[in-house]
Design an enzyme around this catalytic site. Structure first.
Site, short mmCIF file in Angstrom:
data_model
loop_
_atom_site.label_atom_id
_atom_site.label_comp_id
_atom_site.label_asym_id
_atom_site.label_seq_id
_atom_site.Cartn_x
_atom_site.Cartn_y
_atom_site.Cartn_z
N CYS A 92 0.85 -1.20 0.00
CA CYS A 92 0.00 0.00 0.00
C CYS A 92 0.88 1.24 0.00
O CYS A 92 2.10 1.16 0.10
CB CYS A 92 -0.94 0.02 1.20
SG CYS A 92 -0.08 0.24 2.77
N CYS B 71 3.07 1.77 2.91
CA CYS B 71 4.28 0.93 2.84
C CYS B 71 5.40 1.72 2.17
O CYS B 71 6.55 1.69 2.60
CB CYS B 71 4.01 -0.34 2.03
SG CYS B 71 2.87 -1.50 2.76
N ASP C 150 10.73 27.36 -32.01
CA ASP C 150 11.89 27.68 -32.84
C ASP C 150 11.45 27.50 -34.30
O ASP C 150 10.49 26.79 -34.57
CB ASP C 150 13.03 26.73 -32.48
CG ASP C 150 14.20 26.86 -33.44
OD1 ASP C 150 14.66 27.99 -33.66
OD2 ASP C 150 14.65 25.82 -33.97
N ASP D 15 18.69 26.27 -28.69
CA ASP D 15 17.42 26.31 -27.97
C ASP D 15 17.54 25.80 -26.53
O ASP D 15 16.60 25.92 -25.75
CB ASP D 15 16.36 25.46 -28.69
CG ASP D 15 16.11 25.93 -30.11
OD1 ASP D 15 16.02 27.15 -30.31
OD2 ASP D 15 16.01 25.07 -31.01
#
Length: 742
Positions: free
Chosen positions: A17, A20, A427, A633
């Protein structure tokens, strides 16, 4: 100060779970020498940033073993070992669930319909005991291990609820007179304890099956690579394992076969289905010099290629690694959920105790029995599993969906934040356009000082020595006409302007209009008219000149991608502002922007200017996505809130960006943002139902409705509802698999 830091990802075994996951995360994070531990419950893995001089991974394993879990330390084949362990655990859980159900069925029949049969309680005791303490012993073992460290998880809830119900029922079986003397019926809840164990096992079984489906994208990708390959050696053809292929090996691919590694064709032609990396269904023609990629499928004809990237360096391997890393990354909202799950269990235990206390104070003659029943029901119904699965399952399915559509998401954060984007920066070259400049036209002056063929040779010589990307297009064009380069001297590269060289004592230049300004050379009216017309068509013009006149103009065009205009229209339709930034000239930028429908653009922009533009939009309150493909870029990509790189772009841009579009098609951008919206919608739905479920379920389980209508929730129904909540959350996430991104 110790700056030696390493990061390791390890599969975790035994987590059941979300709390846990919190337990594993906290105990590893508390170890000396660990900077950070991050557990992902959905992928059952932990990422640890630590100082190897102070601690080693075996210490992490010992720590988690002390609270009932385990780690797989071996990095080689760890995922396969984890999957094998999970399969074994699944099969074991399935057998335990079946045997528990077989033993529980008569307990339910006796408890519900034959509760007054002679020795019925003893039969139920005999059947329930192995269900709890043999087939369901793992709940009690794990709860004890957690308690030793002052922790609690779902196993704690299960062990407390079923254990209390069992002990209470055993007492009533052997000492019924205790209750008869008080005028009360000594009820037993063996069927409730047994059924809770069966329902929780069934829920875990369904949950494990559902979770395994969320990682099917990775399994599909792994299955794209063939197991064996035919290499060409001095002694002929030889079949070897794909893992044994070396760089520069010569490989034969026949019709219908999968390509095993990345490489370059050197003999033969064929058509290759590259849909797994581009998303395009049309096969791509391959000839000598073309690149081929692992996992793609050869359709017609056979060819030979030379291996260039093998093993973990192939594009397929990188795709798999990106998807795995992304599915293991934790979205920001998940960190909040983990904190809630960590305190959830103790709060539930407190509510259960308060419920018992309230019943004892205000419950009347059956207060203790009904209070005990309410406490058991609260402990059963309040499971943090649904809460813990809400985010990671949706993220995993969303990332898998993206991978299937050629959208590689490196980080869960990018998938979570994409839906907020209201400004997209594009770009130009390689993003909106193909990024493959070609010469469309060469216009020569009316009067020339030398023979045109000789001037062509001078131009070839100039451009052959240039490092500018457009130079190659000019050289290729002229050489295709049979022109060879002249023997020039005194070559000089003029940064940002062009190149210069000397031929037979005269200087010649090739470059931008800045060259003309420096040399005070004017363009005659006829050529200038042509230049203006070409620039209005988004073509770049290169000037070839001597010291006195412009000899020729060369127009170079970078074709706009077929999907760019549709992508821009789709983004604008979604209410997103679209901007274009380019280092190209104003006229070319204006022409491209006009053709694809972009209203906002800037030309002649430097890399640092792009980054500043992103900051400017962010300062205005915009949530910015940057899409680019080049090194220039990378700065803006790093600055943006969401960064997207073209798959055919530079490695640096791809490394910086959080999302990569494998096909380099801009139409994938609206798809990626829509995928984010769908994923976040699924997360919100999951969290809503997980919280509502507990908000409504816990008060009802505590007995809130009893004073109103006498309703008291049966622990068996609570167990079924708890199991159903986890399955419903995972199922809701899996709906993303079938969502349309257009």
């Amino acid at each position: 100060m110790n700056n030696n830091i390493e990061t390791i990802s390890m599969p975790v075994l035994g987590m059941t779970c979300a709390s846990c996951a919190v337990s594993v995360e906290s105990i590893i994070g508390a170890q000396l020498g660990v900077d950070k531990a991050e557990v992902n419950y959905a992928t059952q893995s932990v990422k640890v940033i630590y100082h190897p001089n102070e601690i080693q991974p075996d210490a992490f394993q010992k720590a988690v073993q002390s609270i009932g879990y385990d780690l797989i330390l071996e990095q080689e084949g760890a995922k396969e070992l984890q999957e094998e362990t999970q399969r074994n655990n699944y099969n074991t859980l399935k057998k335990r669930m079946i045997w528990s159900a077989i033993l529980t069925l008569p307990v339910v029949i006796i408890g519900m319909f034959f509760m007054h049969m002679p020795n019925g309680n003893y039969y139920m005791l005999a059947l329930t005991t192995p269900v709890l303490f043999f087939f369901g012993r793992v709940f009690f073992i794990n709860a004890w291990k957690q308690a030793r460290h002052g922790k609690a998880n779902m196993d704690t809830l299960v062990a407390l609820s079923t254990g209390i119900a069992y002990i209470f029922s055993v007492f009533n079986t052997f000492y019924p007179d205790f209750w008869y003397n008080k005028g009360l019926e000594p009820h037993v809840y063996f069927e409730a304890a047994a059924v809770i164990i069966v329902f929780i096992m069934l829920g875990k079984l369904l949950e494990e099956r559902a979770k395994s489906n969320t990682s099917s994208a990775i399994k599909k990708l792994v299955g794209l690579q063939p197991k064996t390959v035919i290499v060409i050696t001095a002694n002929g053809e030889k079949e070897i394992a794909v893992a044994d292929v070396q760089i520069a090996d010569q490989i034969l691919v026949r019709s219908g076969e999968k390509i095993p590694v990345d490489g370059e064709v050197y003999e033969g032609t064929s058509y290759v289905d590259e849909s797994m990396i581009t998303g395009e269904p049309v096969a791509v023609a391959k000839k000598e010099g073309d690149k081929v990629f692992a996992g793609t499928i050869n359709q017609k004809g056979s060819f030979k290629f030379k291996a260039e990237k093998v093993g973990g360096e192939t594009m397929l391997a990188q795709i798999i690694r990106l998807v795995q890393d992304a599915q293991g990354s934790k979205a920001p909202v998940q960190k909040l959920v983990d904190k809630v799950a960590g305190i959830f269990v103790p709060i539930v235990i407190l509510i259960a105790i308060i419920s018992l206390g309230a019943w004892l104070l205000f419950g009347g003659e059956h207060a203790f029995t009904q209070g005990l029943l309410a406490m058991v029901t609260v402990l059963v119904i309040a499971c943090p599993c649904a809460l813990g699965l809400a985010t990671p399952t949706a993220i995993m399915v969303g990332i898998g969906k993206g991978a299937e559509n050629g959208i590689l998401i490196k980080d869960a954060e990018a998938l979570e934040l994409g839906h907020k984007v209201n400004a997209v920066i594009l770009d130009k070259t390689g993003t909106i356009t193909e990024g493959k400049p070609e010469v469309t036209h060469i216009e020569w002056a009316t009067e020339l000082p030398k023979d045109k063929s000789q001037l062509k040779e001078i131009l070839v010589a100039l451009e052959q020595s240039s490092e500018h990307p457009l130079a190659e297009a000019i050289v290729n064009k002229l050489k295709s006409d049979g022109t060879k380069g002249a023997s020039v001297s005194g070559f000089e590269s003029l940064t940002g302007k062009g190149v210069m060289a000397v031929f037979e004592g005269d200087k010649y230049w090739a470059g931008s209009h800045k060259i003309l300004a420096d040399q005070n050379v004017l363009v005659d009216a006829a050529l200038q008219e042509k230049v203006t017309a070409l620039q209005q068509q988004a073509q770049t013009v290169i000037f070839f000149t001597n010291a006195t006149q412009v000899l020729a103009i060369v127009s170079i065009a970078d074709q706009i991608k077929t999907g760019s205009a549709k992508a821009v229209a789709a983004l604008k339709a979604d209410g997103i502002d679209v901007y274009m930034l380019t280092g190209d000239n104003q006229q070319t930028a204006a022409s491209v922007a006009r053709q694809v429908g972009i209203d906002h653009y800037q030309a002649e922009v430097l890399p640092s200017d792009k980054s500043e533009f992103v900051k400017k939009l962010q300062a205005e309150g915009k949530f910015v996505a940057m899409i680019g493909d080049g090194i220039n870029d990378s700065q803006a990509l790093a600055q943006a809130d969401v960064s997207i790189a073209m798959g055919k772009g530079s490695d640096i841009a791809i490394d910086v960006a959080k999302i990569t579009l494998v096909s380099s098609d801009l139409k994938q951008v609206p798809k990626a943002l829509r995928l984010s919206k769908l994923t976040v919608k699924a997360i919100r739905q999951n969290l809503f139902w997980a919280f509502i479920y507990n908000l409504i379920g816990i008060p009802i389980a505590a007995g809130l409705l009893y004073p109103v209508n006498g309703f008291l929730l049966n622990p068996m129904i609570a167990g079924a509802a708890m199991a159903l909540s986890s399955v419903s959350v995972v199922s809701n996430s899996l709906r993303l698999k079938f969502a349309k991104l257009v």
